[in-house]
Structure formats: structure tokens, C-alpha cells
Design a protein around this motif. Sequence first.
Motif, PDB file in Angstrom:
ATOM      1  N   LEU A  28       0.822  -1.205   0.000  1.00  0.00           N
ATOM      2  CA  LEU A  28       0.000   0.000   0.000  1.00  0.00           C
ATOM      3  C   LEU A  28       0.860   1.260   0.000  1.00  0.00           C
ATOM      4  N   LEU A  29       1.928   1.280   0.802  1.00  0.00           N
ATOM      5  CA  LEU A  29       2.811   2.448   0.858  1.00  0.00           C
ATOM      6  C   LEU A  29       3.498   2.701  -0.480  1.00  0.00           C
ATOM      7  N   ILE A  30       3.879   1.638  -1.167  1.00  0.00           N
ATOM      8  CA  ILE A  30       4.499   1.785  -2.484  1.00  0.00           C
ATOM      9  C   ILE A  30       3.454   2.139  -3.530  1.00  0.00           C
ATOM     10  N   GLY A  31       2.277   1.534  -3.388  1.00  0.00           N
ATOM     11  CA  GLY A  31       1.235   1.723  -4.395  1.00  0.00           C
ATOM     12  C   GLY A  31       0.596   3.102  -4.383  1.00  0.00           C
ATOM     13  N   LEU A  32       0.473   3.736  -3.219  1.00  0.00           N
ATOM     14  CA  LEU A  32      -0.223   5.021  -3.143  1.00  0.00           C
ATOM     15  C   LEU A  32       0.447   6.120  -3.972  1.00  0.00           C
ATOM     16  N   PRO A  33       1.737   6.426  -3.757  1.00  0.00           N
ATOM     17  CA  PRO A  33       2.348   7.495  -4.566  1.00  0.00           C
ATOM     18  C   PRO A  33       2.498   7.122  -6.038  1.00  0.00           C
ATOM     19  N   LEU A  34       2.899   5.878  -6.308  1.00  0.00           N
ATOM     20  CA  LEU A  34       3.077   5.465  -7.700  1.00  0.00           C
ATOM     21  C   LEU A  34       1.737   5.356  -8.420  1.00  0.00           C
ATOM     22  N   GLY A  35       0.714   4.917  -7.688  1.00  0.00           N
ATOM     23  CA  GLY A  35      -0.617   4.841  -8.280  1.00  0.00           C
ATOM     24  C   GLY A  35      -1.147   6.221  -8.631  1.00  0.00           C
ATOM     25  N   PHE A  36      -0.893   7.196  -7.740  1.00  0.00           N
ATOM     26  CA  PHE A  36      -1.325   8.566  -8.019  1.00  0.00           C
ATOM     27  C   PHE A  36      -0.573   9.132  -9.231  1.00  0.00           C
ATOM     28  N   LEU A  37       0.731   8.838  -9.297  1.00  0.00           N
ATOM     29  CA  LEU A  37       1.526   9.306 -10.435  1.00  0.00           C
ATOM     30  C   LEU A  37       1.004   8.712 -11.735  1.00  0.00           C
ATOM     31  N   LEU A  38       0.675   7.434 -11.712  1.00  0.00           N
ATOM     32  CA  LEU A  38       0.147   6.769 -12.902  1.00  0.00           C
ATOM     33  C   LEU A  38      -1.206   7.362 -13.301  1.00  0.00           C
ATOM     34  N   ALA A  39      -2.024   7.675 -12.292  1.00  0.00           N
ATOM     35  CA  ALA A  39      -3.332   8.281 -12.566  1.00  0.00           C
ATOM     36  C   ALA A  39      -3.161   9.649 -13.211  1.00  0.00           C
ATOM     37  N   TRP A  40      -2.189  10.432 -12.707  1.00  0.00           N
ATOM     38  CA  TRP A  40      -1.921  11.758 -13.266  1.00  0.00           C
ATOM     39  C   TRP A  40      -1.460  11.658 -14.715  1.00  0.00           C
ATOM     40  N   ILE A  41      -0.635  10.660 -15.018  1.00  0.00           N
ATOM     41  CA  ILE A  41      -0.167  10.442 -16.392  1.00  0.00           C
ATOM     42  C   ILE A  41      -1.341  10.133 -17.317  1.00  0.00           C
ATOM     43  N   LYS A  42      -2.287   9.329 -16.817  1.00  0.00           N
ATOM     44  CA  LYS A  42      -3.446   8.971 -17.631  1.00  0.00           C
ATOM     45  C   LYS A  42      -4.365  10.168 -17.861  1.00  0.00           C
ATOM     46  N   ILE A  43      -4.566  10.956 -16.809  1.00  0.00           N
ATOM     47  CA  ILE A  43      -5.458  12.115 -16.933  1.00  0.00           C
ATOM     48  C   ILE A  43      -4.869  13.149 -17.882  1.00  0.00           C
ATOM     49  N   LYS A  44      -3.576  13.411 -17.751  1.00  0.00           N
ATOM     50  CA  LYS A  44      -2.909  14.402 -18.605  1.00  0.00           C
ATOM     51  C   LYS A  44      -2.570  13.848 -19.990  1.00  0.00           C
ATOM     52  N   LYS A  45      -2.656  12.504 -20.123  1.00  0.00           N
ATOM     53  CA  LYS A  45      -2.347  11.823 -21.389  1.00  0.00           C
ATOM     54  C   LYS A  45      -0.986  12.243 -21.935  1.00  0.00           C
ATOM     55  N   SER A 116      -4.087   3.284  -9.411  1.00  0.00           N
ATOM     56  CA  SER A 116      -4.076   4.286 -10.474  1.00  0.00           C
ATOM     57  C   SER A 116      -5.483   4.518 -11.013  1.00  0.00           C
ATOM     58  N   GLU A 117      -6.259   3.448 -11.116  1.00  0.00           N
ATOM     59  CA  GLU A 117      -7.638   3.582 -11.580  1.00  0.00           C
ATOM     60  C   GLU A 117      -8.513   4.200 -10.497  1.00  0.00           C
ATOM     61  N   VAL A 118      -8.251   3.858  -9.246  1.00  0.00           N
ATOM     62  CA  VAL A 118      -9.008   4.438  -8.140  1.00  0.00           C
ATOM     63  C   VAL A 118      -8.798   5.953  -8.105  1.00  0.00           C
ATOM     64  N   PHE A 119      -7.543   6.385  -8.177  1.00  0.00           N
ATOM     65  CA  PHE A 119      -7.236   7.813  -8.132  1.00  0.00           C
ATOM     66  C   PHE A 119      -7.733   8.537  -9.387  1.00  0.00           C
ATOM     67  N   ARG A 120      -7.608   7.887 -10.527  1.00  0.00           N
ATOM     68  CA  ARG A 120      -8.052   8.520 -11.774  1.00  0.00           C
ATOM     69  C   ARG A 120      -9.543   8.837 -11.721  1.00  0.00           C
ATOM     70  N   SER A 121     -10.331   7.853 -11.326  1.00  0.00           N
ATOM     71  CA  SER A 121     -11.781   8.070 -11.251  1.00  0.00           C
ATOM     72  C   SER A 121     -12.141   9.073 -10.166  1.00  0.00           C
ATOM     73  N   ALA A 122     -11.398   9.068  -9.048  1.00  0.00           N
ATOM     74  CA  ALA A 122     -11.683   9.994  -7.948  1.00  0.00           C
ATOM     75  C   ALA A 122     -11.351  11.431  -8.341  1.00  0.00           C
ATOM     76  N   ILE A 123     -10.229  11.620  -9.009  1.00  0.00           N
ATOM     77  CA  ILE A 123      -9.832  12.972  -9.437  1.00  0.00           C
ATOM     78  C   ILE A 123     -10.819  13.536 -10.440  1.00  0.00           C
ATOM     79  N   LEU A 124     -11.330  12.678 -11.310  1.00  0.00           N
ATOM     80  CA  LEU A 124     -12.274  13.136 -12.330  1.00  0.00           C
ATOM     81  C   LEU A 124     -13.625  13.530 -11.747  1.00  0.00           C
ATOM     82  N   THR A 125     -13.894  13.122 -10.490  1.00  0.00           N
ATOM     83  CA  THR A 125     -15.154  13.533  -9.855  1.00  0.00           C
ATOM     84  C   THR A 125     -15.099  14.972  -9.353  1.00  0.00           C
TER      85      THR A 125
END
Length: 239
Positions: A28-45, A116-125
Motif C-alpha cells: 500500500l505504501l508503495i502503491g499510493l504514490p506510484l498509483g497517483f503518479l500513474l493516474a496523473w499520467i493517464k489524466i494528462k495523457k 491508479s484507476e481508483v485515483f483517476r476516477s476519484a480525481i475526475l469527480t
Amino acid sequence: MNIPFLIHTFWLAIQAVPITLLITGSALLIGLPLGFLLAWIKIKKIKVLYPLAVIYTSLMRATPMVLLILLFYSTLPSLFNVILNDHLHLGVKIFDVNPIIYAIAVFSLIAVANLSEVFRSAILTVDSGQQEAAVMVGLSPLQTYYRIIVPQALVSAIPNIGNLTLNILKGTSLAFMMTVQEVTAVAKTAAAYTYDYTEAYIDIFIVYFILGAILQIGFKYLERYLSRRKVRGAVKQGV
């Protein structure tokens, strides 16, 4: 029913709980920052990184957990051993690596993809108008994310983060395939001497039920706490 064995094995399984929590917490500790970074990459494309992020997420979410475990614990070490020792002659002791490291690696990869999918969908809300308003008052993109977007997105993401954490916790029961001495491995090893597998499985169920219940209660309180903070923040802004 072998009650003495049931009680004895239960306490043995309890002693293995720290290993289970270590794997879950590290993932979880590794996944949270990297998952958020991945979500940001997807949102910004972002070019080049965006398709790689999508492919990685799709592969991790589509691949069975058991297959990832077998790949990381059996296939990759053998491959690295051939490359590093047989060809490059570096003398690296690949097979001496603690299996907990492999377990953390596997569950971290799974956590990053799903978070990354959790953060992506949450940010888009979060209403895009708030981001535009933040820019107009002089906030930098980083400040906008830190002060406005992330706090609101986190409230929406907490339930899904809790579900993912619970799934990872339960998934650690497969770490025994990597010879990790977690709850399942300890209970099954004890049962191998007396063949009291039914009692061992009952112990495993009880331990995971307790851990899962505590985890769900903790995330429920966290969700309520963040929701109250969000409401108070909205009231202050209104004032």
C-alpha cells in the motif's frame, strides 16, 4: 474436532500476522504514490508514458494473482540468474533473496495498477471549474492538486482504497507459494504433522476474518473523518 490443536495453531497463526501486515502495508505504501503518479499520467495523457501506463494497468489487472506469483518467484529469478551469473559472471546470489521481497514486489505491482484507476476516477469527480478558479487566484498546478483536488478526491477514493487493501490482505494468503511464513503457511505447516487440516483452515479463516473486520472498521472511520473535514472546509469557504 481436535480442539487443543485448533487453539495451539490459532496462536501460531497469530504470530505470523506481522508478516501478513508487512506485505500488505508495504504494498500500500508503495502503491499510493506510484498509483497517483500513474493516474496523473493517464489524466494528462502524457505522450509516450500514457500508452505505457494503460498497457501496464491492463496487464496487471487482467493477470491472475497466482500467475504473477509464479512468474516472480520461479521464472524471473531463474532468468536473472542466467543473465547475471551465467553470462555476465557477476556472482549475484539471486536465490538467496528473502521471499518476502518477492511477495512485496508482486502485491506492490498489483496495488499500483489498481490504485491508479481508483485515483483517476476519484480525481475526475472533482469539478474542473475549481481547478480553473485556483489558477485564476494564482495557485500553481502543484498547489492546486495539493490543496484543492487531492483532499476532495481522497474522500471519494477511500472506499475503493479500503476494498483494494482488503483484497491485498486476503491475497497475501497465496504468499505461502513463495515459502513466505505468513498466516496460511504457518497453519498448513502445523497441520502437515497431524493431518488436522480442517482445524488449520478454521484458524486461517478466523485470523483473516478478524484482520478484515478491523481493516473495514478503520477505513470506515477514516472515511467519516475525511467527510467531516470536507464539509467543514466547504462551510468555511462559504463563509
